[in-house]
Design a protein around this motif. Structure first.
Motif, PDB file in Angstrom:
ATOM      1  N   ASN A 162     -34.449 -33.908 -19.962  1.00  0.00           N
ATOM      2  CA  ASN A 162     -34.523 -33.278 -21.290  1.00  0.00           C
ATOM      3  C   ASN A 162     -34.691 -31.768 -21.180  1.00  0.00           C
ATOM      4  OD1 ASN A 162     -37.074 -33.239 -20.253  1.00  0.00           O
ATOM      5  ND2 ASN A 162     -38.099 -34.032 -22.070  1.00  0.00           N
ATOM      6  N   LYS A 163     -34.158 -31.208 -20.108  1.00  0.00           N
ATOM      7  CA  LYS A 163     -34.299 -29.775 -19.893  1.00  0.00           C
ATOM      8  C   LYS A 163     -33.337 -28.988 -20.784  1.00  0.00           C
ATOM      9  CE  LYS A 163     -35.939 -30.503 -15.203  1.00  0.00           C
ATOM     10  NZ  LYS A 163     -35.694 -30.346 -13.762  1.00  0.00           N
ATOM     11  N   ASN A 164     -33.723 -27.747 -21.058  1.00  0.00           N
ATOM     12  CA  ASN A 164     -32.926 -26.900 -21.938  1.00  0.00           C
ATOM     13  C   ASN A 164     -31.626 -26.461 -21.256  1.00  0.00           C
ATOM     14  OD1 ASN A 164     -34.805 -27.014 -24.021  1.00  0.00           O
ATOM     15  ND2 ASN A 164     -35.932 -25.250 -23.252  1.00  0.00           N
ATOM     16  N   ARG A 208     -31.809 -29.011 -27.424  1.00  0.00           N
ATOM     17  CA  ARG A 208     -31.854 -28.542 -26.032  1.00  0.00           C
ATOM     18  C   ARG A 208     -30.878 -27.403 -25.789  1.00  0.00           C
ATOM     19  NH1 ARG A 208     -30.549 -33.540 -22.367  1.00  0.00           N
ATOM     20  NH2 ARG A 208     -30.733 -31.898 -20.797  1.00  0.00           N
TER      21      ARG A 208
END
Length: 241
Positions: A162-164, A208
């Motif tokens: 779930n990283k940007n 994101r």
């Protein structure tokens, strides 16, 4: 008779005078005793104060040490750590490196044999670099149908965390002449936006994502050759690590 009286009178006065002199000479003893008593009292107050300060410092130091021990124990047993005492990946540089390498390997495996993407791992991010020739026709921001398999391979990996993500559009320094877009700024921005929209339609959370169009301001190679300009016409999908 009067002579005898005068004799004793003078003798009494003389004795009184001697006693008065002795009394005056001994008055300093009283002042010195008072001074000594006051000085002793001051030293006693200072001594007691210094002992209280030492005790207070000892108590504060002891409380600080106990608090640090409790914090360390809570960190080693808290929900943000693994059972074996290994820190959460967000707190461990070594585990971050392992995750980064695994992510790069997975992306390369999904793109194996396609030679359509370049993976650039760094300490704080992973950049997936796609040339504009893979994604778009010249001067166009419409994603080519045969490039969607490449994008799907990237999406597959992006869904694992779930990283940007930042989608960056880049161009060479050759001015746009004619066509739908008036400048490289506009063309690079619209291309990045269309890639972001494709990621969203493929299931990537829009929260994101961010989009940036850089035109020719961040070249990856020289603009003095055709080969260099081709490298500069690209879209970078940057994953924060």
């Amino acid at each position: 008779m009067s002579g005898l009286y005068e004799k004793y009178k003078n003798l009494y006065k003389k004795q009184q005078s001697v006693e008065n002199k002795k009394h005056r000479l001994n008055r300093w003893v009283v002042s010195y005793a008072d001074f000594t008593t006051v000085l002793l009292a001051i030293f006693m107050v200072l001594w007691i104060s210094s002992n209280l300060k030492i005790e207070n410092h000892q108590v504060l130091a002891k409380n600080k040490i106990q608090k640090e021990i409790q914090n360390k124990e809570a960190q080693s047993t808290g929900p943000n750590h693994l059972i074996d005492g290994v820190k959460n990946p967000s707190d461990s540089k070594e585990i971050k490196v392992l995750e980064l390498e695994k992510t790069v390997q997975n992306i390369n495996a999904n793109l194996e044999g396609k030679n359509k993407a370049q993976i650039i791992p760094e300490d704080t991010k992973i950049t997936i670099r796609l040339s504009d020739g893979v994604l778009f026709d010249e001067g166009s921001a419409i994603i080519k149908a045969d490039s969607k398999k490449t994008l799907d391979a990237v999406v597959f990996e992006l869904k694992k965390n779930n990283k940007n993500i930042t989608v960056e559009g880049h161009s060479d320094n050759v001015p746009v002449v004619g066509g739908k877009y008036s400048s490289n700024w506009e063309l690079s921005s619209v291309r990045a936006t269309n890639i972001a929209n494709y990621l969203i339609s493929s299931g990537i959370d829009k929260n994101r994502l961010s989009v940036a169009g850089y035109a020719d301001n961040k070249p990856a190679a020289t603009n003095s050759t055709e080969e260099g300009r081709a490298k500069n016409r690209r879209v970078d999908i940057v994953i924060e690590n």
